[in-house]
Write a protein that holds these residues in place. Structure first.
Motif, PDB file in Angstrom:
ATOM      1  N   ASN A  75      53.066   6.698  32.790  1.00  0.00           N
ATOM      2  CA  ASN A  75      53.851   6.510  34.005  1.00  0.00           C
ATOM      3  C   ASN A  75      54.660   7.764  34.342  1.00  0.00           C
ATOM      4  O   ASN A  75      54.740   8.163  35.504  1.00  0.00           O
ATOM      5  CB  ASN A  75      54.772   5.294  33.855  1.00  0.00           C
ATOM      6  N   GLN A  76      55.236   8.394  33.327  1.00  0.00           N
ATOM      7  CA  GLN A  76      55.990   9.626  33.541  1.00  0.00           C
ATOM      8  C   GLN A  76      55.104  10.748  34.086  1.00  0.00           C
ATOM      9  O   GLN A  76      55.580  11.636  34.785  1.00  0.00           O
ATOM     10  CB  GLN A  76      56.644  10.086  32.237  1.00  0.00           C
ATOM     11  N   LEU A  77      53.815  10.677  33.761  1.00  0.00           N
ATOM     12  CA  LEU A  77      52.872  11.700  34.207  1.00  0.00           C
ATOM     13  C   LEU A  77      52.203  11.339  35.548  1.00  0.00           C
ATOM     14  O   LEU A  77      51.261  12.006  35.974  1.00  0.00           O
ATOM     15  CB  LEU A  77      51.795  11.922  33.141  1.00  0.00           C
ATOM     16  N   GLY A  78      52.688  10.286  36.198  1.00  0.00           N
ATOM     17  CA  GLY A  78      52.150   9.909  37.498  1.00  0.00           C
ATOM     18  C   GLY A  78      50.939   8.999  37.436  1.00  0.00           C
ATOM     19  O   GLY A  78      50.221   8.866  38.426  1.00  0.00           O
ATOM     20  N   SER A 114      34.968   3.318  22.577  1.00  0.00           N
ATOM     21  CA  SER A 114      35.507   2.369  23.543  1.00  0.00           C
ATOM     22  C   SER A 114      36.508   3.048  24.477  1.00  0.00           C
ATOM     23  O   SER A 114      37.091   4.079  24.141  1.00  0.00           O
ATOM     24  CB  SER A 114      36.185   1.198  22.831  1.00  0.00           C
ATOM     25  N   ILE A 115      36.667   2.450  25.647  1.00  0.00           N
ATOM     26  CA  ILE A 115      37.651   2.916  26.628  1.00  0.00           C
ATOM     27  C   ILE A 115      38.468   1.700  27.029  1.00  0.00           C
ATOM     28  O   ILE A 115      37.926   0.731  27.564  1.00  0.00           O
ATOM     29  CB  ILE A 115      36.977   3.519  27.867  1.00  0.00           C
ATOM     30  N   THR A 116      39.767   1.736  26.769  1.00  0.00           N
ATOM     31  CA  THR A 116      40.656   0.626  27.065  1.00  0.00           C
ATOM     32  C   THR A 116      41.210   0.765  28.472  1.00  0.00           C
ATOM     33  O   THR A 116      41.707   1.829  28.840  1.00  0.00           O
ATOM     34  CB  THR A 116      41.812   0.570  26.046  1.00  0.00           C
ATOM     35  N   VAL A 117      41.106  -0.299  29.252  1.00  0.00           N
ATOM     36  CA  VAL A 117      41.638  -0.304  30.615  1.00  0.00           C
ATOM     37  C   VAL A 117      43.116  -0.682  30.519  1.00  0.00           C
ATOM     38  O   VAL A 117      43.453  -1.806  30.137  1.00  0.00           O
ATOM     39  CB  VAL A 117      40.866  -1.296  31.507  1.00  0.00           C
ATOM     40  N   ALA A 118      43.993   0.255  30.843  1.00  0.00           N
ATOM     41  CA  ALA A 118      45.437   0.033  30.763  1.00  0.00           C
ATOM     42  C   ALA A 118      45.865  -0.864  31.914  1.00  0.00           C
ATOM     43  O   ALA A 118      45.815  -0.456  33.074  1.00  0.00           O
ATOM     44  CB  ALA A 118      46.178   1.370  30.817  1.00  0.00           C
ATOM     45  N   SER A 119      46.257  -2.089  31.603  1.00  0.00           N
ATOM     46  CA  SER A 119      46.663  -3.028  32.645  1.00  0.00           C
ATOM     47  C   SER A 119      47.889  -3.802  32.193  1.00  0.00           C
ATOM     48  O   SER A 119      48.222  -3.816  31.002  1.00  0.00           O
ATOM     49  CB  SER A 119      45.520  -3.987  32.985  1.00  0.00           C
ATOM     50  N   PHE A 160      42.134   5.679  27.127  1.00  0.00           N
ATOM     51  CA  PHE A 160      42.643   4.698  28.068  1.00  0.00           C
ATOM     52  C   PHE A 160      42.278   5.121  29.485  1.00  0.00           C
ATOM     53  O   PHE A 160      42.131   6.311  29.756  1.00  0.00           O
ATOM     54  CB  PHE A 160      44.175   4.589  27.985  1.00  0.00           C
ATOM     55  N   ILE A 161      42.173   4.135  30.360  1.00  0.00           N
ATOM     56  CA  ILE A 161      41.973   4.402  31.782  1.00  0.00           C
ATOM     57  C   ILE A 161      43.202   3.910  32.522  1.00  0.00           C
ATOM     58  O   ILE A 161      43.655   2.776  32.314  1.00  0.00           O
ATOM     59  CB  ILE A 161      40.699   3.723  32.321  1.00  0.00           C
ATOM     60  N   PHE A 162      43.737   4.787  33.382  1.00  0.00           N
ATOM     61  CA  PHE A 162      44.869   4.470  34.245  1.00  0.00           C
ATOM     62  C   PHE A 162      44.450   4.716  35.687  1.00  0.00           C
ATOM     63  O   PHE A 162      43.423   5.340  35.946  1.00  0.00           O
ATOM     64  CB  PHE A 162      46.071   5.380  33.918  1.00  0.00           C
ATOM     65  N   VAL A 163      45.280   4.270  36.602  1.00  0.00           N
ATOM     66  CA  VAL A 163      45.074   4.543  38.026  1.00  0.00           C
ATOM     67  C   VAL A 163      45.969   5.706  38.403  1.00  0.00           C
ATOM     68  O   VAL A 163      47.138   5.760  38.016  1.00  0.00           O
ATOM     69  CB  VAL A 163      45.395   3.303  38.877  1.00  0.00           C
TER      70      VAL A 163
END
Length: 165
Positions: A75-78, A114-119, A160-163
């Motif tokens: 979050n700090q990194l946008g 694996s790739i974790t979807v950060a939600s 992880f995957i973020f938006v």
């Protein structure tokens, strides 16, 4: 960092499950539990999200970090948390995921490849799934659910995957 553009929405929950089955995407029991949960909702309108795949170490956690630390740093990194419905849509869009390296068993750790979807985590109950992760094993694509608590340390090379905000 790996960036992807994903179209999300436009299917009901049952249509989305049917599409996953049609593409021969397998799920574990935790993934099915998460999809069946009333808090898992789908958008009836399509929208586009820009995702960023990033390793825990690239967020600055060279020794690993908890999910709370990882989410706060992102979050700090946008970067922001993904809508929960992104997991299945991302799995449908990312059909060319590389094969997982299965050299060794990793108990209580994210599986190799694996790739974790950060939600957003739906519940603090440690027995219920926290979200989805993507994996490819022996040519088979998986959408799986995972459990963890806030004391679990994710490894530096976990992804992880973020938006993107």
């Amino acid at each position: 960092m790996i960036r992807r553009t994903v179209e999300v929405g436009g299917f009901t929950k049952s249509q989305l499950i049917h599409k996953l089955k049609k593409e021969s995407i397998l799920m574990n029991e935790l993934g099915e539990t998460l999809l069946d949960d009333d808090r898992f909702t789908t958008s009836d309108r399509k929208y586009i999200v820009e995702t960023v795949e990033i390793a825990v170490q690239d967020l600055g956690f060279l020794e690993g970090g908890t999910i709370t630390q990882i989410f706060e740093k992102a979050n700090q990194l946008g970067l922001k948390l993904c809508p929960l419905e992104l997991g299945p849509y991302l799995r449908l869009a990312y059909l060319d995921q590389p094969e997982a390296n299965l050299n060794g068993h990793q108990q209580h750790k994210a599986p190799y490849g694996s790739i974790t979807v950060a939600s957003q985590i739906l519940t603090e109950n440690h027995d219920l799934p926290k979200g989805f992760y993507l994996r490819r094993i022996d040519g088979v694509l998986w959408l799986r659910g995972y459990v963890c608590d806030d004391t679990h340390i994710w490894e530096p090379d976990d992804h992880f995957i973020f938006v993107k905000q």
